[in-house]
Design a protein around this motif. Structure first.
Motif, PDB file in Angstrom:
ATOM      1  N   THR A 131      -4.415   6.822  10.445  1.00 22.68           N
ATOM      2  CA  THR A 131      -4.704   6.228   9.136  1.00 22.68           C
ATOM      3  C   THR A 131      -3.814   5.022   8.876  1.00 22.68           C
ATOM      4  OG1 THR A 131      -5.345   8.412   8.309  1.00 22.68           O
ATOM      5  CG2 THR A 131      -4.868   6.722   6.673  1.00 22.68           C
ATOM      6  N   ALA A 132      -2.537   5.123   9.237  1.00 23.26           N
ATOM      7  CA  ALA A 132      -1.622   3.994   9.030  1.00 23.26           C
ATOM      8  C   ALA A 132      -2.033   2.786   9.857  1.00 23.26           C
ATOM      9  CB  ALA A 132      -0.201   4.419   9.374  1.00 23.26           C
ATOM     10  N   ALA A 133      -2.581   3.017  11.032  1.00 20.96           N
ATOM     11  CA  ALA A 133      -3.043   1.894  11.858  1.00 20.96           C
ATOM     12  C   ALA A 133      -4.305   1.256  11.273  1.00 20.96           C
ATOM     13  CB  ALA A 133      -3.309   2.376  13.283  1.00 20.96           C
ATOM     14  N   LEU A 134      -5.175   2.058  10.639  1.00 16.21           N
ATOM     15  CA  LEU A 134      -6.407   1.532  10.057  1.00 16.21           C
ATOM     16  C   LEU A 134      -6.164   0.847   8.719  1.00 16.21           C
ATOM     17  CD1 LEU A 134      -8.848   4.484  10.824  1.00 16.21           C
ATOM     18  CD2 LEU A 134      -8.784   2.254  11.943  1.00 16.21           C
ATOM     19  N   PHE A 135      -5.129   1.273   7.999  1.00 15.88           N
ATOM     20  CA  PHE A 135      -4.819   0.722   6.678  1.00 15.88           C
ATOM     21  C   PHE A 135      -3.382   0.208   6.684  1.00 15.88           C
ATOM     22  CE2 PHE A 135      -8.126   3.861   6.052  1.00 15.88           C
ATOM     23  CZ  PHE A 135      -9.001   3.254   5.162  1.00 15.88           C
ATOM     24  N   PRO A 136      -3.111  -0.886   7.385  1.00 18.22           N
ATOM     25  CA  PRO A 136      -1.726  -1.372   7.476  1.00 18.22           C
ATOM     26  C   PRO A 136      -1.141  -1.792   6.128  1.00 18.22           C
ATOM     27  CG  PRO A 136      -3.264  -2.982   8.382  1.00 18.22           C
ATOM     28  CD  PRO A 136      -4.049  -1.737   8.133  1.00 18.22           C
ATOM     29  N   ASP A 137      -1.999  -2.190   5.189  1.00 19.96           N
ATOM     30  CA  ASP A 137      -1.494  -2.604   3.879  1.00 19.96           C
ATOM     31  C   ASP A 137      -1.119  -1.430   2.990  1.00 19.96           C
ATOM     32  OD1 ASP A 137      -4.227  -1.959   3.927  1.00 19.96           O
ATOM     33  OD2 ASP A 137      -4.534  -2.923   1.976  1.00 19.96           O
ATOM     34  N   ARG A 138      -1.441  -0.204   3.403  1.00 20.68           N
ATOM     35  CA  ARG A 138      -1.113   0.984   2.605  1.00 20.68           C
ATOM     36  C   ARG A 138       0.004   1.799   3.243  1.00 20.68           C
ATOM     37  NH1 ARG A 138      -5.099   2.070  -1.072  1.00 20.68           N
ATOM     38  NH2 ARG A 138      -3.444   3.347  -1.980  1.00 20.68           N
ATOM     39  N   GLY A 139       0.807   1.151   4.095  1.00 24.28           N
ATOM     40  CA  GLY A 139       1.859   1.872   4.800  1.00 24.28           C
ATOM     41  C   GLY A 139       2.862   2.521   3.858  1.00 24.28           C
ATOM     42  N   LYS A 140       3.236   1.825   2.806  1.00 23.59           N
ATOM     43  CA  LYS A 140       4.214   2.379   1.864  1.00 23.59           C
ATOM     44  C   LYS A 140       3.664   3.602   1.157  1.00 23.59           C
ATOM     45  CE  LYS A 140       7.284   1.006  -1.908  1.00 23.59           C
ATOM     46  NZ  LYS A 140       7.702  -0.121  -2.796  1.00 23.59           N
ATOM     47  N   ALA A 141       2.387   3.569   0.799  1.00 24.84           N
ATOM     48  CA  ALA A 141       1.776   4.710   0.119  1.00 24.84           C
ATOM     49  C   ALA A 141       1.610   5.894   1.065  1.00 24.84           C
ATOM     50  CB  ALA A 141       0.426   4.302  -0.470  1.00 24.84           C
TER      51      ALA A 141
END
Length: 946
Positions: free
Chosen positions: A673-683
């Motif tokens: 999921t972190a690889a697919l949504f790099p802009d949501r890493g902090k969340a």
């Protein structure tokens, strides 16, 4: 829809063709007058001349006309005469005219009866584009005849002249100590003079009206509206100094009289028909209510409402003073029947009345007609009208506030009006087009064509600087952008300059729903639901699914039920919210069947949501466990990809994996999921760290160490880091890798601060102490000392420090330190005394620890049973027979079966006193033979974490 879009495209591309469209002239007749309505795309310059029975209408040169096939009442002939239109009137007929938005309305009144005075009147105000609901050109407004005015320029809108009556007086309380002065009404007497009456009930007056005159009374705010269906109003001059009725003002309508009386809500007005007119009496609020007008639904066709009342009079259209919408008032010739409870329907309101009935029309198609014993209420075109669609509760005050003019008319009629508007836009100079562009944008939005509406409104921004300065215009463009899927361009809907009316609340809720902000969206939709249901069909079809989904997601079941009932069961786009409502109401089987049908459908977004809802429902009902539910959600991720919906599903699946004890599966899913949504890493980081700790706890010791070393970026911070390190240290200790565990603890402790450093240092000191490294334990405690610690950590460090002192030979100091700690130091004190062979002291110290046990007769847990067994051992070593007896009587019944219970029975049993005890001695010897194997089984259990 394809034909409609093609026609609109031709309008935008070929404005020259649209400019040649003729102006449509509509004709209609009503009791007392005929009417002609000129549907102009923009307000034209014109003038009207009446010469006897001939009327000439002068409009801009070159106008082409689409004349009606039959002229209205009082018009003998209608034809063109040069650049003008000529109307040949019935002898004695009179003409009046006014504007209605961009339309020009000409009314031809019946000849005035000989001897009757010409009723004074007022010029009707021109409707602006922001007026809600629009006006029905076939319903006469409250506007009396006007003398022929000078030509009106479209650049200077006509202003409304003041009504004949003077401003309303202050509401009066009953009775009043001092008279309330009131201006003399300007209405001249025609039939009689109003007079005061002396009645026991309170102040009263008699208003003389001709026989057969009907009346209706209703409250709008602190003003009572009195409607009499006769234009022959009485002279009110004798009432000018009356403390209650001095504020009564009259206004003459074409075929009726409208009166306004300021009256506080603490008083009520009673009306009774007399031989010479109507008697009005004021009484305190309360008392016996009037008879209720019966409401019933008639299936039709067309479907309509029946309002049964004795002696119905006529229907008088007036303008509502609160909302500006048409108010259709039904009068009664006899009786006192009224509507005691107001009701709200999507297209109209039925406000409460004191006499007669009233309908506040929110749609142009509302029709109220009087019969012999009833009023019938229907919608033009056979629209659905039923009490089943009523929104519970009385009509609110104030009424819904609109910002846009979105006419709820058939698409063909809207398209015709749009063609006329396009012609006006093409002919007007650039800086005069803004009102027409706004009106065209509203029509396109009403047709459900937001992309075309946004394009039309964007041209206004490019042409006229006033567009950007108009918050309402910007909000209209934002509404079109929202429905077109351009959320970044819809932020004007949240502008504080737009205001906080009901239309603003509705569109702000739509924007929140489009951003998946369900709770604020549901709150806004629930409060503005009547306005949404009154929208035109094309626009409503786009907004209803958004509103229904928001209400379903937020759990607003009552509002959702009202919306679905109003929309009807045939609305396929509302199938998902309908299934969610069934789930919320406990109809699980129905909901599951609906979810499964939707999951097999073609709509990808609905399919993904239905799959998720079905999994959650099966999980809640026990048909799936957490692991199976996580796998099902993960398998459905392909149904919808790339936005917050997929992200939410992935987080939910990871949480279910952790709940099922599959931390590694949760960690792998979140890594993807972190690889697919790099802009949501902090969340995503908190969920990743939680899954990482769960994976450490589940993995074998060596695999846990490898996992920890391979993922330094996932090591939690603060309390989470402390938990992960302590867990890993225990796993290493279980493999007899004490040095590796100590090195890890020391490394992390040096980087930590505060309570985390103290906790890691305490665990390192315990590890060193258990390995016999007293100096290392003392050094670990000293290195991890911090100024401020929680009380529990302070006690644990003090206990370990005392044990270290005892190992160093400072037993007396250690005993003193442990005794000063009280109960928290009792177990450690007992250990120190055992090392000194002080069995009695150890038993006494250990007895303090037993005070924390739950009271009898609760069965002891394994840890509690070991604590009691240790006390028995200490008492036996001390030779305290009485203590053993007391312990046996208090705790023996609380032991379950097993080696611990057998050992406790052996230690606390009676000593041998003779030959009779030999069988017991034999059983005890056999127990001793089996005890090593049983204790070995206990040693094989999991290690304790300190």
């Amino acid at each position: 829809m394809m034909r409609l879009s093609s026609a609109l495209l031709l309008l935008l591309v070929l404005p020259g063709l649209a400019a040649a469209e003729p102006v449509t002239v509509r004709a209609g007749s009503a009791p007392g007058y005929g009417r002609l309505v000129f549907d102009w795309p923009a307000a034209p310059a014109y003038r009207l001349e009446q010469q006897g029975d001939r009327v000439l209408l002068h409009f801009p040169a070159g106008t082409e006309w689409r004349l009606p096939q039959r002229p209205p009442a009082n018009v003998m002939a209608l034809a063109t005469e040069g650049e003008a239109l000529r109307l040949s009137l019935r002898p004695g007929a009179r003409a009046r005219h006014y504007r209605l938005g961009s339309r020009v309305v000409v009314e031809l009144l019946d000849p005035t009866p000989e001897g009757a005075a010409e009723p004074p009147g007022r010029q009707p105000a021109e409707r602006g584009p922001g007026t809600a609901g629009g006006a029905n050109p076939m319903v006469a407004p409250a506007a009396p005849p006007v003398a022929v005015p000078a030509p009106v320029s479209p650049a200077a809108p006509q202003e409304a002249a003041s009504p004949v009556s003077t401003p309303a007086a202050r509401p009066a309380e009953i009775p009043s100590a001092a008279p309330v002065p009131a201006p003399v009404p300007a209405l001249a007497p025609t039939r009689g003079v109003a007079s005061r009456l002396s009645l026991p009930a309170g102040p009263a007056i008699l208003l003389p009206f001709p026989a057969g005159t009907g009346a209706a009374i209703l409250r709008r705010g602190e003003v009572l509206l009195l409607v009499f269906d006769s234009p022959e109003a009485p002279d009110l001059v004798p009432l000018q100094d009356d403390p209650v009725f001095g504020g009564l003002l009259a206004e003459s309508l074409p075929e009726a009289t409208l009166m306004r009386l300021p009256l506080a809500a603490t008083s009520r007005l009673l009306a009774r028909r007399e031989a010479t007119g109507w008697t009005l009496a004021v009484a305190p609020a309360g008392g016996e209510p009037p008879p209720e007008i019966d409401l019933a639904t008639e299936a039709g066709p067309p479907p309509r409402l029946l309002l049964r009342a004795p002696s119905p009079g006529r229907v008088v259209p007036v303008q509502d003073p609160e909302t500006g919408l048409p108010l259709l008032v039904g009068t009664l010739r006899q009786g006192q029947a009224a509507m005691r409870t107001g009701r709200r329907l999507p297209e109209l309101d039925l406000p409460p009345t004191l006499l007669g009935t009233a309908v506040l029309a929110r749609s142009d198609g509302v029709l109220l007609q009087a019969g012999t014993d009833r009023f019938t209420l229907a919608l033009a075109g056979g629209g659905r009208l039923s009490l089943d669609t009523a929104l519970a509760g009385p009509a609110p005050a104030p009424e819904l506030v609109r910002s846009f003019d979105l006419p709820a008319r058939p698409a063909a009629e809207l398209l015709t009006q749009l063609q006329a508007l396009q012609a006006g836009i093409a002919a007007a100079p650039p800086l005069a087009r803004l009102p027409q562009r706004r009106a065209a944008g509203e029509l396109l939005l009403a047709l459900g064509l937001p992309q075309e509406a946004q394009a039309m409104l964007s041209l206004g921004f490019a042409e006229d600087p006033r567009a950007a300065a108009d918050p309402s215009y910007a909000a209209l463009a934002g509404a079109a952008a929202l429905l077109a899927g351009r959320l970044g361009e819809a932020e004007a809907l949240r502008s504080p300059a737009w205001g906080d009316g009901d239309e603003a609340r509705l569109w702000q809720a739509a924007l929140a729903a489009a951003r998946s902000e369900w709770q604020p969206a549901a709150t806004g939709f629930a409060r503005s639901l009547p306005l949404l249901l009154a929208y035109p069909a094309g626009l409503k079809a786009r907004l209803l699914p958004l509103a229904a989904q928001a209400l379903a997601e937020a759990g607003e079941t009552a509002a959702l039920r009202r919306l679905l009932d109003a929309a009807g069961a045939e609305a396929a786009e509302l199938a998902l919210p309908r299934a969610m409502l069934a789930e919320a109401e406990g109809r699980s089987e129905e909901a599951l069947a609906a979810y499964d049908r939707l999951a097999a459908g073609r709509d990808r977004r609905v399919r993904a949501r239905a799959l998720r809802q079905a999994v959650e429902l099966r999980l809640a009902s026990g048909r799936l466990d957490a692991a199976a539910a996580a796998k099902a959600i993960e398998a459905g991720l392909l149904a919808w990809r790339g936005d917050a919906t997929e992200l939410d599903a992935r987080l939910r699946a990871a949480a279910l994996y952790r709940e099922a004890g599959k931390g590694r599966a949760a960690l792998d899913l979140l890594r993807e999921t972190a690889a697919l949504f790099p802009d949501r890493g902090k969340a995503l980081r908190p969920a990743l760290q939680e899954s990482f700790v769960a994976a450490l706890a589940e993995a074998p010791p060596l695999a846990a160490v490898a996992l920890y070393d391979a993922n330094p970026d996932l090591r939690p911070e603060g309390a989470g880091s402390e938990q992960a390190i302590l867990l890993l240290a225990d796993r290493l200790t279980a493999l007899d890798l004490g040095d590796r565990a100590a090195g890890l603890l020391r490394q992390v402790m040096q980087q930590a601060e505060g309570t985390s450093r103290a906790a890691l240092g305490l665990r390192l000191a315990h590890l060193r102490f258990e390995e016999g490294d007293v100096a290392g334990a003392a050094a670990a405690l000293a290195d991890s000392a911090v100024p401020v610690l929680p009380p529990a950590q302070q006690v644990a460090r003090a206990v370990l420090a005392a044990r270290i002192e005892a190992r160093r030979g400072q037993r007396d100091d250690a005993v003193a330190a442990l005794r000063s700690l009280g109960a928290p130091g009792s177990e450690a004190l007992a250990e120190v005394l055992v090392e000194a062979s002080d069995w009695s002291g150890a038993a006494a110290a250990h007895a303090t620890a037993l005070a924390a046990l739950p009271p009898a007769p609760a069965v002891l847990t394994d840890a509690e049973a070991r604590l009691v067994l240790r006390q028995a051992v200490l008492l036996a070593l001390a030779g305290d027979e009485a203590g053993l007896v007391t312990l046996r009587e208090a705790q023996a019944a609380r032991f379950g079966a097993g080696p611990l219970a057998d050992a406790f029975a052996l230690l606390t049993g009676d000593p041998l006193r003779g030959l009779a005890d030999l069988p017991r001695l034999q059983r005890e010897l056999q127990l001793f033979r089996n005890l090593p194997s049983r204790l070995e089984a206990l040693r094989a259990g999991p290690p304790l974490t300190r």
